[in-house]
Design a protein around this motif. Structure first.
Motif, PDB file in Angstrom:
ATOM      1  N   CYS A 122      -4.072  -2.509   5.337  1.00  0.00           N
ATOM      2  CA  CYS A 122      -4.076  -3.237   6.613  1.00  0.00           C
ATOM      3  C   CYS A 122      -4.034  -2.193   7.724  1.00  0.00           C
ATOM      4  O   CYS A 122      -3.285  -1.218   7.625  1.00  0.00           O
ATOM      5  CB  CYS A 122      -2.847  -4.145   6.685  1.00  0.00           C
ATOM      6  SG  CYS A 122      -2.591  -4.854   8.312  1.00  0.00           S
TER       7      CYS A 122
ATOM      8  N   GLN B  86       2.406  -8.108   4.887  1.00  0.00           N
ATOM      9  CA  GLN B  86       3.300  -8.177   6.047  1.00  0.00           C
ATOM     10  C   GLN B  86       2.827  -9.201   7.080  1.00  0.00           C
ATOM     11  O   GLN B  86       3.571 -10.076   7.479  1.00  0.00           O
ATOM     12  CB  GLN B  86       3.344  -6.816   6.742  1.00  0.00           C
ATOM     13  CG  GLN B  86       3.766  -5.694   5.842  1.00  0.00           C
ATOM     14  CD  GLN B  86       5.126  -5.164   6.223  1.00  0.00           C
ATOM     15  OE1 GLN B  86       5.626  -5.398   7.307  1.00  0.00           O
ATOM     16  NE2 GLN B  86       5.735  -4.445   5.311  1.00  0.00           N
ATOM     17  N   CYS B  87       1.555  -9.069   7.510  1.00  0.00           N
ATOM     18  CA  CYS B  87       1.100  -9.949   8.599  1.00  0.00           C
ATOM     19  C   CYS B  87       0.260 -11.112   8.085  1.00  0.00           C
ATOM     20  O   CYS B  87      -0.119 -11.983   8.856  1.00  0.00           O
ATOM     21  CB  CYS B  87       0.321  -9.146   9.642  1.00  0.00           C
ATOM     22  SG  CYS B  87      -1.186  -8.379   8.993  1.00  0.00           S
TER      23      CYS B  87
ATOM     24  N   CYS C 153      -2.771  -9.093   3.858  1.00  0.00           N
ATOM     25  CA  CYS C 153      -1.738  -8.080   4.056  1.00  0.00           C
ATOM     26  C   CYS C 153      -0.377  -8.739   3.775  1.00  0.00           C
ATOM     27  O   CYS C 153      -0.088  -9.811   4.306  1.00  0.00           O
ATOM     28  CB  CYS C 153      -1.777  -7.572   5.495  1.00  0.00           C
ATOM     29  SG  CYS C 153      -0.294  -6.627   5.923  1.00  0.00           S
TER      30      CYS C 153
ATOM     31  N   GLN D 209      -2.722  -2.315  10.495  1.00  0.00           N
ATOM     32  CA  GLN D 209      -1.386  -2.275  11.114  1.00  0.00           C
ATOM     33  C   GLN D 209      -0.293  -1.804  10.144  1.00  0.00           C
ATOM     34  O   GLN D 209       0.627  -1.105  10.530  1.00  0.00           O
ATOM     35  CB  GLN D 209      -0.974  -3.684  11.582  1.00  0.00           C
ATOM     36  CG  GLN D 209      -1.889  -4.297  12.604  1.00  0.00           C
ATOM     37  CD  GLN D 209      -1.790  -3.543  13.916  1.00  0.00           C
ATOM     38  OE1 GLN D 209      -0.698  -3.270  14.403  1.00  0.00           O
ATOM     39  NE2 GLN D 209      -2.937  -3.150  14.455  1.00  0.00           N
ATOM     40  N   HIS D 210      -0.408  -2.230   8.896  1.00  0.00           N
ATOM     41  CA  HIS D 210       0.754  -2.087   8.002  1.00  0.00           C
ATOM     42  C   HIS D 210       0.537  -1.173   6.805  1.00  0.00           C
ATOM     43  O   HIS D 210       1.378  -1.130   5.902  1.00  0.00           O
ATOM     44  CB  HIS D 210       1.213  -3.478   7.551  1.00  0.00           C
ATOM     45  CG  HIS D 210       1.614  -4.337   8.697  1.00  0.00           C
ATOM     46  ND1 HIS D 210       0.825  -5.370   9.153  1.00  0.00           N
ATOM     47  CD2 HIS D 210       2.687  -4.275   9.514  1.00  0.00           C
ATOM     48  CE1 HIS D 210       1.411  -5.922  10.205  1.00  0.00           C
ATOM     49  NE2 HIS D 210       2.529  -5.276  10.442  1.00  0.00           N
TER      50      HIS D 210
HETATM   51 ZN   LIG Z   1      -0.858  -6.307   8.137  1.00  0.00          ZN
END
Ligand SMILES: [Zn+2]
Ligand code: SF4
Ligand code: SF4
Length: 464
Positions: free
Chosen positions: A40, A18-19, A16, A42-43
């Motif tokens: 992802c 972002q993370c 991902c 989360q993202h």
């Molecule tokens: Zn992520």
């Protein structure tokens, strides 16, 4: 093909953006373009362009060669890309090793992957150990060491470092520089000229527009860059021009850069690198980011087909991320090797190495002919042999070096990965590795994504 017009090619492992959690991703084709698609929890979802030309993408593996063995340094533990390296899962040796001799820089480029500026120089004892480690990891056959940074010419002992690299018997030593010192310090240029033969300046130059310089380098350094080139030409120092390419910034100048390089003596080639989004790099539109085949198409258009997309082949040691066009000078000017020969026929004799330069091809091609193992393009091979003969007959080393420097040329496109276009399958074949002070080899892409920060915090002498 599904209802959205996508063809699914394969499933890979990515991260991902972002993370940086590892997530599965799909390689898909739509309208002849190749994308990586991932989500992802989360993202959210990402759809990122990885190649403009699905035909090139799908046929690259025809050029693939089995990996060259080298030693390993780490265990498989958390899984790729968190075990660098090299871990046993990595599938290519080191073609180019980068030693970042300093964190200091005299520019503050907005696109700097190293986020360089202030910082320490590496001490000689650490550099010495890193070079020995590289040689040992490659079983004493390490080929190219690239002195990098930060800006390596700011290291107070840079000349001693080059001397040390020569002593350690690397085939090529490259100095990866922004050229500002080369523009201003003619005594330094003279010192560099002492290393000609197995030495090359890897020179950052992104184009002729002042706005291009400002975009990439944070200020207009065009005059300095041109001065640096003329100083190197004057002292016959072989140069490879390295251009970062960003859409809408300098992607209209690729033909001009190639022509300039071809017309300038002692410039031995150009390396184009699609911009990568790590370090200080900003973020472009991921559905239209610059790719290898985008660059190849633009070179063809902008040179009025003097150089064609079909003159490039995927580099056998890393077919996914490097395309190369080797050229030699004949009576018509520079001619691409691939235009007249089926390189594939010679793959068994080409080494897994970025150093497989025209000189090597010429030599091996001629050897193939003498063994009776050639592809049958007789008139063309006569050219090759003529060149090869001249090149080998020149017993005087300086003349031979001069000959090769003036009669061979290469255009490469090297695509590194960032957290957007990353996939574990391709990174395992990456052959440009950073040597760290604590004696690891880390692929350039994973180093910048996952490891650089950790090394930025450690003192320069962490090998002790
Ligand atoms: Zn992520
Ligand atoms: S990138 Fe290579 S060295 Fe790093 S974890 Fe993956 S396979 Fe291992
Ligand atoms: S990209 Fe190179 S020249 Fe620019 S700041 Fe980074 S190290 Fe310095």
């Amino acid at each position: 093909m599904n209802n959205n017009g996508f063809s699914h090619i394969e499933r890979v492992q990515s991260v991902c953006p972002q993370c940086l959690e590892k997530i599965p991703a799909d390689i898909i084709v739509k309208d002849e373009k190749v994308f990586i698609s991932k989500a992802c929890s989360q993202h959210g979802e990402y759809l990122i362009l990885i190649e403009e030309d699905a035909g090139y993408y799908l046929s690259r593996n025809n050029y693939d060669k089995p990996p060259t063995e080298s030693k390993i340094q780490t265990k498989v533990d958390k899984g790729c890309p968190f075990d660098c390296g090299l871990c046993p899962a990595h599938k290519q040796h080191t073609c180019i090793a980068l030693i970042e001799v300093t964190k200091k820089c005299n520019l503050n480029c907005p696109v700097c992957y190293a986020s360089a500026g202030e910082g320490d120089h590496l001490d000689m004892a650490t550099i010495d150990k890193m070079m020995d480690f590289y040689q040992e990891a490659e079983n004493g056959k390490a080929e190219i060491v690239q002195l990098s940074g930060g800006e390596p010419t700011l290291h107070p002992q840079i000349v001693e470092i080059i001397k040390l690299a020569r002593k350690k018997k690397f085939k090529y030593v490259m100095l990866n520089t922004n050229g500002l010192r080369i523009a201003d310090d003619i005594e330094f240029v003279k010192q560099l000229s002492e290393f000609i033969g197995g030495f090359e300046v890897y020179f950052q130059f992104d184009g002729f527009e002042r706005t291009t310089q400002s975009f990439f380098r944070g200020k207009d350094v065009l005059d300095k860059k041109l001065k640096a080139i003329s100083n190197m030409v004057e002292h016959k120092i072989p140069v490879t021009i390295v251009s970062t390419v960003e859409r809408g910034v300098n992607d209209d100048q690729l033909g001009k850069i190639v022509q300039f390089a071809l017309d300038t003596p002692f410039v031995r080639g150009v390396n184009f690198q699609p911009v990568t989004y790590f370090g200080r790099g900003g973020l472009g539109d991921m559905r239209s980011r610059v790719t290898i085949t985008d660059i190849l198409g633009r070179i063809e258009k902008q040179t009025a087909s003097t150089i064609r997309k079909s003159d490039f082949i995927p580099l056998p040691c890393n077919v996914d991320k490097i395309a190369v066009n080797y050229m030699y000078r004949d009576k018509h000017g520079f001619t691409p090797v691939a235009r007249n020969i089926k390189i594939k026929n010679f793959l068994p004799s080409i080494k897994n190495s970025l150093a497989f330069d025209v000189e090597d091809i010429l030599k091996q091609t001629a050897d193939g002919l003498y063994d009776g193992g050639f592809c049958g393009c007789l008139s063309f091979l006569k050219d090759f042999i003529a060149i090869n003969k001249i090149s080998c007959d020149l017993k005087d080393k300086d003349k031979r070096i001069d000959y090769v420097n003036q009669n061979t040329f290469r255009i490469t496109v090297t695509c590194f990965m960032d957290a957007y276009n990353f996939d574990c399958k391709s990174v395992k074949k990456e052959c440009v590795h950073v040597i760290t002070p604590d004696l690891k080899r880390i692929p350039f892409s994973t180093y910048n994504m996952f490891y650089r920060e950790q090394y930025a915090k450690e003192p320069a002498d962490s090998a002790k």
